[in-house]
Scaffold this active site. Structure first.
Site, PDB file in Angstrom:
ATOM      1  N   VAL A  11       0.865  -1.182   0.000  1.00 30.71           N
ATOM      2  CA  VAL A  11       0.000   0.000   0.000  1.00 30.71           C
ATOM      3  C   VAL A  11       0.901   1.230   0.000  1.00 30.71           C
ATOM      4  O   VAL A  11       2.046   1.182   0.456  1.00 30.71           O
ATOM      5  CB  VAL A  11      -0.955   0.046   1.212  1.00 30.71           C
ATOM      6  N   SER A  12       0.359   2.333  -0.509  1.00 29.18           N
ATOM      7  CA  SER A  12       1.184   3.523  -0.717  1.00 29.18           C
ATOM      8  C   SER A  12       1.252   4.462   0.480  1.00 29.18           C
ATOM      9  O   SER A  12       2.200   5.234   0.606  1.00 29.18           O
ATOM     10  CB  SER A  12       0.666   4.307  -1.930  1.00 29.18           C
ATOM     11  N   THR A  13       0.230   4.432   1.348  1.00 30.79           N
ATOM     12  CA  THR A  13       0.181   5.376   2.458  1.00 30.79           C
ATOM     13  C   THR A  13      -0.049   4.661   3.787  1.00 30.79           C
ATOM     14  O   THR A  13      -0.500   3.525   3.837  1.00 30.79           O
ATOM     15  CB  THR A  13      -0.947   6.409   2.256  1.00 30.79           C
ATOM     16  N   GLN A  16      -3.631   3.352   4.725  1.00 31.41           N
ATOM     17  CA  GLN A  16      -4.158   2.207   3.994  1.00 31.41           C
ATOM     18  C   GLN A  16      -3.718   0.920   4.679  1.00 31.41           C
ATOM     19  O   GLN A  16      -2.718   0.892   5.393  1.00 31.41           O
ATOM     20  CB  GLN A  16      -3.665   2.213   2.546  1.00 31.41           C
TER      21      GLN A  16
END
Length: 219
Positions: A11-13, A16
């Site tokens: 996941v990018s953040t 999340q």
């Protein structure tokens, strides 16, 4: 021979969660999971988890296991076609397969058709890069035609250029010392002073910004 499945989730953040990805990967038979949290898809190929995944693939292949790396979606493995293909190709060189569960994408290391498909995708990726480069060059040429000055953004404004020239004329300091004082390279000072060896006149930040503003106004 039983295939060992390894799962990769990302996941990018920080807000999340990889929980759903991990659940799907486990249900697909992945015995080990490698998880990147808050890692961009353009940077994950540099992460420690990504490296650990490939190290584990190499280890299992050395022990004689058939290995398949699974992701839920292709964009979890990479955000660019180029990096995706490089990653899958690297797995192929190790003799491992690759599967994106939700995208119905499978690379079978033992299948000539999979290798052909990867080669075709590689050609498409190269074609895509050439189109992007061509469009960028065309856009830049159009702006240059309208007055934009090509090259990196200068560091020195006209006031700084005048001060450097004045200091050198007065004999107060050397080009090297001036470069250190103003936080630029010695070659920049040589261009500013138009000393022997300078390749082209120095464009000040003021002139560069004005040219950019005029070019954008005509776009």
């Amino acid at each position: 021979m039983t295939t060992t499945k390894l799962g990769y989730a990302r996941v990018s953040t920080t807000n999340q969660s990889t929980e759903n990805q991990e659940k799907q990967l486990s249900e697909a038979g992945c015995s080990e999971l490698f998880v990147d949290r808050a890692v961009s898809g353009s940077k994950n190929h540099e992460s420690s988890e990504y490296a650990a995944l490939f190290a584990r693939v190499k280890e299992l292949r050395g022990e004689g296991h058939d290995v398949t790396v699974c992701v839920v979606k292709l964009d979890r493995f990479s955000r660019s076609l180029k990096d995706l293909l490089e990653g899958v190709e690297e797995l192929g060189k190790l003799g491992a397969s690759f599967s994106a569960l939700s995208d119905s994408f499978t690379y079978d290391a033992a299948s000539p058709m999979s290798k052909l498909m990867l080669s075709m995708l590689g050609s498409l990726a190269e074609f895509e890069r050439s189109l992007i480069t061509s469009r960028m060059n065309e856009g830049m040429d159009a702006k240059v035609a309208k007055g934009l000055i090509r090259g990196q953004k200068p560091k020195l404004r006209s006031s700084a250029v005048k001060a450097i020239r004045a200091a050198h004329t007065a004999g107060d300091t050397t080009p090297g010392a001036l470069a250190k004082e103003w936080g630029v390279s010695r070659s920049t000072v040589i261009r500013v002073l138009e000393l022997p060896g300078f390749s082209k006149p120095y464009v000040t930040l003021d002139a560069w910004e004005l040219a950019k503003e005029r070019a954008n106004a005509q776009s």
